[in-house]
Design a protein around this motif. Structure first.
Motif, mmCIF file in Angstrom:
data_model
loop_
_atom_site.group_PDB
_atom_site.id
_atom_site.type_symbol
_atom_site.label_atom_id
_atom_site.label_comp_id
_atom_site.label_asym_id
_atom_site.label_seq_id
_atom_site.Cartn_x
_atom_site.Cartn_y
_atom_site.Cartn_z
ATOM 1 N N GLY A 20 66.304 9.238 68.895
ATOM 2 C CA GLY A 20 66.112 9.415 70.284
ATOM 3 C C GLY A 20 64.891 8.537 70.740
ATOM 4 N N ALA A 50 65.053 4.678 72.435
ATOM 5 C CA ALA A 50 64.573 4.342 73.755
ATOM 6 C C ALA A 50 63.668 3.132 73.819
ATOM 7 C CB ALA A 50 63.761 5.714 74.299
ATOM 8 N N PRO A 90 65.528 -0.994 74.345
ATOM 9 C CA PRO A 90 65.781 -2.163 75.412
ATOM 10 C C PRO A 90 64.480 -2.981 75.593
ATOM 11 C CG PRO A 90 66.414 0.150 75.901
ATOM 12 C CD PRO A 90 65.742 0.201 74.584
ATOM 13 N N ILE A 91 63.288 -2.578 75.009
ATOM 14 C CA ILE A 91 62.049 -3.247 75.530
ATOM 15 C C ILE A 91 62.097 -4.917 75.005
ATOM 16 C CG2 ILE A 91 59.508 -3.467 74.954
ATOM 17 C CD1 ILE A 91 59.338 -0.505 75.240
ATOM 18 N N VAL A 115 64.328 -6.483 77.729
ATOM 19 C CA VAL A 115 63.700 -6.651 78.888
ATOM 20 C C VAL A 115 62.403 -7.941 78.777
ATOM 21 C CG1 VAL A 115 61.799 -5.777 80.389
ATOM 22 C CG2 VAL A 115 63.669 -4.303 79.666
ATOM 23 N N ALA A 116 61.922 -7.986 77.509
ATOM 24 C CA ALA A 116 61.014 -9.082 77.281
ATOM 25 C C ALA A 116 61.649 -10.344 77.437
ATOM 26 C CB ALA A 116 60.426 -8.991 75.942
ATOM 27 N N VAL A 164 64.349 -11.108 79.176
ATOM 28 C CA VAL A 164 64.472 -11.278 80.635
ATOM 29 C C VAL A 164 63.360 -11.956 81.335
ATOM 30 C CG1 VAL A 164 65.045 -10.282 82.624
ATOM 31 C CG2 VAL A 164 66.310 -9.487 80.937
ATOM 32 N N VAL A 165 62.248 -11.368 80.980
ATOM 33 C CA VAL A 165 60.931 -12.086 81.887
ATOM 34 C C VAL A 165 60.706 -13.236 81.266
ATOM 35 C CG1 VAL A 165 58.463 -11.522 81.719
ATOM 36 C CG2 VAL A 165 60.132 -9.555 82.099
ATOM 37 N N PHE A 174 70.987 -7.969 77.774
ATOM 38 C CA PHE A 174 70.089 -6.947 78.139
ATOM 39 C C PHE A 174 71.090 -5.647 78.882
ATOM 40 C CE2 PHE A 174 68.833 -5.224 82.447
ATOM 41 C CZ PHE A 174 67.896 -4.476 82.282
ATOM 42 N N LEU A 175 72.303 -6.129 79.537
ATOM 43 C CA LEU A 175 72.984 -5.085 80.284
ATOM 44 C C LEU A 175 73.784 -4.479 79.000
ATOM 45 C CD1 LEU A 175 74.221 -7.064 83.439
ATOM 46 C CD2 LEU A 175 72.946 -5.018 83.419
ATOM 47 N N GLY A 198 71.082 -3.123 76.157
ATOM 48 C CA GLY A 198 70.155 -2.169 76.772
ATOM 49 C C GLY A 198 70.661 -1.163 77.701
ATOM 50 N N VAL A 199 71.394 -1.539 78.981
ATOM 51 C CA VAL A 199 71.601 -0.287 79.916
ATOM 52 C C VAL A 199 72.694 0.473 79.303
ATOM 53 C CG1 VAL A 199 72.575 -0.156 82.260
ATOM 54 C CG2 VAL A 199 70.773 -1.918 81.666
ATOM 55 N N PHE A 232 71.382 2.429 76.204
ATOM 56 C CA PHE A 232 70.343 3.545 76.502
ATOM 57 C C PHE A 232 70.965 4.709 77.335
ATOM 58 C CE2 PHE A 232 66.867 5.604 78.886
ATOM 59 C CZ PHE A 232 66.178 6.337 77.798
ATOM 60 N N MET A 233 72.230 4.365 77.993
ATOM 61 C CA MET A 233 72.804 5.201 78.748
ATOM 62 C C MET A 233 73.422 6.564 78.072
ATOM 63 S SD MET A 233 75.212 4.126 81.860
ATOM 64 C CE MET A 233 75.886 2.447 81.171
ATOM 65 N N LEU A 243 70.350 8.933 73.954
ATOM 66 C CA LEU A 243 69.533 10.362 73.689
ATOM 67 C C LEU A 243 70.550 11.291 73.139
ATOM 68 C CD1 LEU A 243 67.219 10.471 76.598
ATOM 69 C CD2 LEU A 243 66.560 9.801 74.345
#
Lengths: 505, 115
Positions: free
Chosen positions: A287, A291, A294-295, A298-299, A301-302, A332-333, A336-337, A340-341, A344
């Protein structure tokens, strides 16, 4: 008959030789062969996926001829193999450029390509024509190992490892002979992990928990660790080629991404250990680290926004850059998204193994891996044609745009359809009915599920149409183009970019 | 051991989890854009996105019963997603420092919008 069979290898090699172009070096000639087979397998993946999707809507379709279990297996195995073909081809493509020398043992590499392609062909034919066995050692060695996603029989496993060792020798030997770089160092170490982890799927344990424990080492640590790093290396080299990004920058980012990927991805493996009988502490480890997964995305994407801003989207190959942007956001989508959905344990308890997983799988694999391979195919075809113009005002430019649109919308549509089906399954089958058989059938026959499967089929057809258009485009793009490619030189420390047109070869 | 999500909280949990990642990415994007283009107005959107993330973390914590040591996960997400984009931007700026003078150094952020 025998004479015809004996002549076949020569005919096959002759057919592949027609892909050779005098614009390419030895490694690139081999890469194009890998890319060609990758595209064939990509189309096969979609075809068998479509058959499986039809069987969800009409369960009797091809029953007892090519059952759903076989279609699904070929669909997933073709995907894994075509992506590997794309990655291996991409590495062969930039090996000589990156090392500054000719490939060590290229002949071995070429032989390995034919061996691997022959093995893949035989394995697929056995999957389709033999399908099952008595479930003893003969089955395991000759027909199917029975492990989801890595069903290849044992003889093929050994062949794959042998081919990977040849590939590793080509890569490490070439860099040792030429020059090392940050990209080559990361790549070489990653290939050790890639080959080593495959071994974890080559032995059996009689305890199913122990067996699954090691099986996930192959699946998760390939896909969410070593593949991501491999893609990072390919992406780093592509950005230098496409945008003129400076080596120091892309290598710094490669190190950052590798650290973040491994830091979160290795113990993120725990999210597969929730329900297979492993100790409770995996719930917390899986878990927590899931979590964090995805970091790095996100990195990315930035960083992509930052790089796009500093380079003003100036690139030598518009289709390739568009697919790289699709890769950043798709990764990412999808990973990542969508990951993570339901990662957990409190919610994965319900979603595990439903169409929710399939929804995540479709978008994550397409977004993270298919996109970067397609970007590289466009880079390769540009050079194959003689480094021709692939910027704006490209002849028949609508083809790559429509192919990209159809593929992306098709996969996104399938993802959403599967998400709805997965939600309905989690709710009715798992939460309301308590994972009973009656719950399973209640969920499978619910209108939400049935309608979702129809929509998945519709969007699957859209995806196939996009892939056919993509194939047509890759075969024809740049043909007859007389303008030279825009060459973007790496930026100087003062920030000046030299842009010159290379002579068309 | 874990306590499963209640039936009535099902949909909320899924969307809260998705909103955490989307909020985190939107915050990172808007923050990077604001710093790159020296557009302080975008910082408002960045912090609005972070607020969405924070609310989503709170909802997820409640619906998924993140009690006991699971609370540290919620705290880690709040702190991590706030600091990570800033750290990543600083890395971007430092790695690109030699090639682009147009980017404001991280030590001089744009003025925060007045509330």
């Amino acid at each position: 008959m025998i004479r015809r069979a004996a002549a076949l290898p020569g005919q096959v090699a002759g057919a592949f030789a027609r892909l050779d172009s005098h614009h390419l070096n030895g490694g690139q000639q081999l890469a194009v062969k890998y890319f060609a087979v990758a595209m064939v397998l990509f189309l096969a993946q979609l075809l068998f996926g479509l058959l499986a999707a039809i069987q969800f809507v009409w369960p009797g379709f091809l029953f007892d001829l090519v059952d759903f279990s076989v279609n699904r297996m070929v669909h997933i195995n073709a995907m894994v193999v075509w992506m590997l073909y794309g990655f291996i081809g991409s590495v062969y493509w930039f090996l000589e450029d990156e090392s500054g020398t000719e490939i060590a043992g290229l002949k071995w590499g070429e032989t390995a390509f034919y061996v691997l392609t022959a093995a893949v062909t035989v394995v697929v034919l056995v999957y389709l024509l033999v399908q099952t066995g008595p479930g003893n050692d003969t089955t395991r060695w000759l027909i199917n190992e029975g492990r989801e996603y890595i069903e290849a029989p044992r003889w093929a496993d050994i062949g794959i490892v042998a081919v990977m060792l040849v590939f590793f020798y080509n890569v490490a030997g070439t860099f040792a002979k030429g020059r090392w770089s940050g990209i080559s160092g990361v790549l070489t170490l990653d290939l050790v992990a890639l080959a080593g982890l495959y071994m974890a799927g080559m032995f059996y344990a009689t305890n199913i928990t122990v067996d699954q424990y090691w099986w996930w080492w192959v699946i998760h640590l390939w896909v969410e660790a070593t593949w991501e790093v491999l893609v990072g290396c390919i992406m780093a080299w592509s950005l230098m080629k496409l945008l003129g990004a400076r080596r120091r920058i892309v290598q710094t980012w490669l190190y950052i991404e590798v650290a973040l990927m491994f830091g979160s991805g290795i113990l993120g493996l725990g999210h597969h250990y929730f329900w297979i009988g492993t100790p409770d502490y995996w719930l917390a480890i899986g878990g927590f680290f899931s979590a964090l997964e995805p970091i790095p995305l996100v990195a990315m994407v930035v960083h992509s926004i930052y790089d796009s801003g500093t380079h003003n989207f100036r690139s030598s190959n518009h289709p390739a850059l568009a697919w790289i942007i699709a890769h950043t956001f798709g990764n990412f989508l999808g990973a990542g998204v969508w990951g993570f959905m339901h990662t957990l344990p409190q919610i994965n308890l319900y979603t595990h193994g439903t169409q929710w997983s399939a929804s995540h799988g479709h978008l994550a694999f397409f977004g993270a891996y298919a996109t970067i391979n397609i970007a590289f195919f466009y880079l390769a075809v540009q050079q194959w044609r003689g480094n021709v113009w692939m910027g704006g005002n490209l002849a028949h430019g609508w083809r790559w745009k429509w192919a990209m649109g159809l593929l992306n919308f098709g996969v996104l549509g399938m993802t959403v359809a599967l998400l709805i089906a997965g939600y309905e399954q989690s709710f009715i089958e798992r939460a309301v009915e308590g994972s009973t058989w009656s719950g399973y059938f209640a969920a499978q026959t619910h209108p939400w599920f049935v309608q979702s499967m129809v929509w998945r089929l519709v969007f699957g057809l859209m995806t196939l149409a996009g892939a056919v258009l993509l194939t047509w485009d890759l075969l024809t793009i740049g043909a007859g183009e007389t303008r030279a490619a825009l060459v973007i030189e790496p930026e100087s420390p003062t920030g000046e970019t030299g842009t010159v047109a290379a002579p068309a070869a | 051991m874990i306590q499963p999500v209640e039936l009535q909280d099902f949909l909320l949990t899924f969307f809260a989890a998705a909103a955490i990642i989307l909020g985190g990415a939107s915050y990172a994007l808007c923050y990077a854009w604001a710093r790159l283009g020296r557009r302080p107005g975008l910082l408002r959107w960045a912090y609005a996105a972070y607020a969405v993330l924070a609310v989503s973390v709170w909802i997820l914590t409640a619906t998924a019963h993140l009690d006991g040591y699971w609370r540290t996960l919620a705290a880690a997400m709040l702190v991590g997603y706030f600091l990570a984009p800033r750290a990543i931007f600083r890395l971007c700026a430092d790695t690109h420092a030699a090639e682009d003078d147009a980017v404001p150094p991280p030590s001089h952020p744009p003025q925060e919008p007045s509330p």
